[in-house]
Design a protein around this motif. Sequence first.
Motif, mmCIF file in Angstrom:
data_model
loop_
_atom_site.group_PDB
_atom_site.id
_atom_site.type_symbol
_atom_site.label_atom_id
_atom_site.label_comp_id
_atom_site.label_asym_id
_atom_site.label_seq_id
_atom_site.Cartn_x
_atom_site.Cartn_y
_atom_site.Cartn_z
ATOM 1 N N ILE A 199 36.263 0.394 140.738
ATOM 2 C CA ILE A 199 36.573 1.972 140.355
ATOM 3 C C ILE A 199 37.412 2.586 141.224
ATOM 4 C CG2 ILE A 199 34.234 1.849 138.972
ATOM 5 C CD1 ILE A 199 33.087 2.833 142.029
ATOM 6 N N ALA A 200 38.095 1.868 142.179
ATOM 7 C CA ALA A 200 38.997 2.642 143.266
ATOM 8 C C ALA A 200 39.309 1.339 143.960
ATOM 9 C CB ALA A 200 38.140 3.743 144.040
ATOM 10 N N PRO A 201 40.518 1.537 144.660
ATOM 11 C CA PRO A 201 41.140 0.400 145.310
ATOM 12 C C PRO A 201 40.145 0.199 146.513
ATOM 13 C CG PRO A 201 42.712 1.871 145.136
ATOM 14 C CD PRO A 201 41.551 2.680 144.355
ATOM 15 N N GLY A 202 39.781 -1.071 146.700
ATOM 16 C CA GLY A 202 38.612 -1.716 147.652
ATOM 17 C C GLY A 202 37.313 -1.239 147.321
ATOM 18 N N LEU A 203 36.855 -0.900 145.883
ATOM 19 C CA LEU A 203 35.434 -0.458 145.710
ATOM 20 C C LEU A 203 35.302 -0.950 144.189
ATOM 21 C CD1 LEU A 203 32.920 1.333 146.512
ATOM 22 C CD2 LEU A 203 33.995 2.987 145.289
ATOM 23 N N ARG A 204 34.328 -1.982 144.264
ATOM 24 C CA ARG A 204 34.177 -2.722 143.076
ATOM 25 C C ARG A 204 32.494 -2.791 142.699
ATOM 26 N NH1 ARG A 204 37.341 -5.836 140.470
ATOM 27 N NH2 ARG A 204 36.449 -7.445 138.995
ATOM 28 N N LEU A 205 32.048 -2.660 141.433
ATOM 29 C CA LEU A 205 30.698 -2.661 141.114
ATOM 30 C C LEU A 205 30.389 -3.963 140.472
ATOM 31 C CD1 LEU A 205 30.358 0.669 139.001
ATOM 32 C CD2 LEU A 205 30.183 0.249 141.595
ATOM 33 N N LEU A 206 29.377 -4.564 140.793
ATOM 34 C CA LEU A 206 29.146 -5.911 140.320
ATOM 35 C C LEU A 206 27.663 -5.790 139.753
ATOM 36 C CD1 LEU A 206 29.722 -8.080 143.595
ATOM 37 C CD2 LEU A 206 31.288 -7.592 141.699
ATOM 38 N N PRO A 207 27.707 -6.368 138.391
ATOM 39 C CA PRO A 207 26.357 -6.349 137.658
ATOM 40 C C PRO A 207 25.482 -7.391 138.299
ATOM 41 C CG PRO A 207 28.037 -7.754 136.570
ATOM 42 C CD PRO A 207 28.797 -7.237 137.703
ATOM 43 N N GLY A 210 18.179 -7.106 136.322
ATOM 44 C CA GLY A 210 16.914 -7.840 136.245
ATOM 45 C C GLY A 210 15.852 -6.635 136.713
ATOM 46 N N HIS A 211 16.197 -6.216 138.082
ATOM 47 C CA HIS A 211 15.141 -5.253 138.529
ATOM 48 C C HIS A 211 15.280 -4.027 137.529
ATOM 49 C CE1 HIS A 211 13.104 -2.785 141.545
ATOM 50 N NE2 HIS A 211 14.029 -1.756 141.316
ATOM 51 N N THR A 212 16.528 -3.896 137.076
ATOM 52 C CA THR A 212 16.719 -2.769 135.877
ATOM 53 C C THR A 212 17.739 -3.286 135.201
ATOM 54 O OG1 THR A 212 18.090 -1.435 136.948
ATOM 55 C CG2 THR A 212 15.668 -0.938 137.011
ATOM 56 N N PRO A 213 17.864 -2.950 133.744
ATOM 57 C CA PRO A 213 18.880 -3.758 132.990
ATOM 58 C C PRO A 213 20.207 -3.400 133.593
ATOM 59 C CG PRO A 213 17.014 -3.193 131.575
ATOM 60 C CD PRO A 213 16.935 -2.482 133.078
ATOM 61 N N GLY A 214 20.526 -2.324 134.053
ATOM 62 C CA GLY A 214 21.753 -1.985 134.343
ATOM 63 C C GLY A 214 22.264 -2.016 135.858
ATOM 64 N N HIS A 215 21.191 -2.704 136.634
ATOM 65 C CA HIS A 215 21.335 -2.686 138.184
ATOM 66 C C HIS A 215 22.761 -3.271 138.575
ATOM 67 C CE1 HIS A 215 20.704 -3.532 142.316
ATOM 68 N NE2 HIS A 215 19.466 -2.872 142.227
ATOM 69 N N ILE A 216 23.435 -2.521 139.392
ATOM 70 C CA ILE A 216 24.740 -2.910 140.120
ATOM 71 C C ILE A 216 24.671 -3.040 141.751
ATOM 72 C CG2 ILE A 216 26.109 -2.048 138.163
ATOM 73 C CD1 ILE A 216 26.591 0.617 139.923
ATOM 74 N N ALA A 217 25.342 -4.058 142.121
ATOM 75 C CA ALA A 217 25.601 -3.967 143.560
ATOM 76 C C ALA A 217 26.963 -3.400 143.772
ATOM 77 C CB ALA A 217 25.626 -5.156 144.038
ATOM 78 N N VAL A 218 27.395 -2.963 144.928
ATOM 79 C CA VAL A 218 28.560 -2.381 145.576
ATOM 80 C C VAL A 218 29.567 -3.346 146.352
ATOM 81 C CG1 VAL A 218 29.794 -0.114 146.262
ATOM 82 C CG2 VAL A 218 27.699 -0.187 144.937
ATOM 83 N N GLU A 219 30.532 -3.460 146.132
ATOM 84 C CA GLU A 219 31.303 -4.319 147.039
ATOM 85 C C GLU A 219 32.547 -3.754 147.515
ATOM 86 O OE1 GLU A 219 33.043 -8.778 146.410
ATOM 87 O OE2 GLU A 219 34.090 -7.241 145.295
ATOM 88 N N LEU A 220 32.681 -3.707 148.975
ATOM 89 C CA LEU A 220 33.941 -3.166 149.515
ATOM 90 C C LEU A 220 34.744 -4.182 150.047
ATOM 91 C CD1 LEU A 220 31.874 -0.567 151.941
ATOM 92 C CD2 LEU A 220 32.994 -0.206 149.717
#
Length: 308
Positions: A199-207, A210-220
């Motif tokens: 979503i920006a240089p150096g910033l990524r969303l990872l699916p 399970g905890h919720t259907p659209g839960h994401i983690a955040v990678e820097l």
Amino acid sequence: MNASPTDRTTAIPSWTVGAVTVHRVDEVPLPPATGPWLLPDATPEVVRHHDWLHPHFADHEGVLRIDSHSFAFTVGGLRVLVDTGIGNGKERANPAWHDLRTDFLDHLTAAGFPPDSVDLVILTHLHADHVGWNTREVDGAWVPTFPNARYLTSRAEREFWAAYDMEEARGRMFRDSVVPVEEAGLLDLVDVPAEGREIAPGLRLLPTPGHTPGHIAVELTSQGEAALITGDCIHHPVQFAHPAIGACVDIDPAQSEASRRRLLDSLAGTDTLVLGTHFAPPTAGLVVTHEDTYRLAPVPATAHTVPH
């Protein structure tokens, strides 16, 4: 990963990831009863078996330590806040979350992120203890706390709750902490494919569903270094040793476990700094192989001051 320099006037726990400084914005430690409720299979006997959990992540009686906090950093030219905690003055069914009066915004400002300066709020999912500071009360109305920010969550997450038959407590939470952001035109929904989404240089969303259907983690990522913010894919480090231990509020426990195992497998033996959204201090560490699963090797924060 080098710790940030200490300044005697302010104590904001921080870590450096390449050129990025990640600040932990503390809200509140959660009461001891949180562990048995949230992770019922993490019994004292299970917890006491793992010496590495003591003394930081559990006491010697096997009681889990769990916190509520957010993370703030600047990356790709954006001033970012990941998750917004429980919030102040919210009517909540959980007594530990009800009508809080914390210094969260003071801590955020001390980290160098006054509310008006935040560009992007990433919501890993739409649970009450992750969206509370989306809004604050002004003249009897709930208004966006970060009026100049875009609020972002996964499309799958918002669409799931839109079709969900909510009980009153959850409906109240949406009305005071999600709907005002939507009505202000500040909420962005993004599709997050299996490979993740930058979503920006150096910033990524990872699916990490399970905890919720659209839960994401955040990678820097920055200058060859990396960090990952867990959200609720992993609530507590005991789940490194026992990935099958799930939360009582997981929508899909089997999928939550699969996401957790996949994430831990991908991080084990790497230099990626893991930042737990509910991990008690020291909060962060590296995933290392231990016995037939994993453990967290802590990377403590140091106090960091941003000039005001």
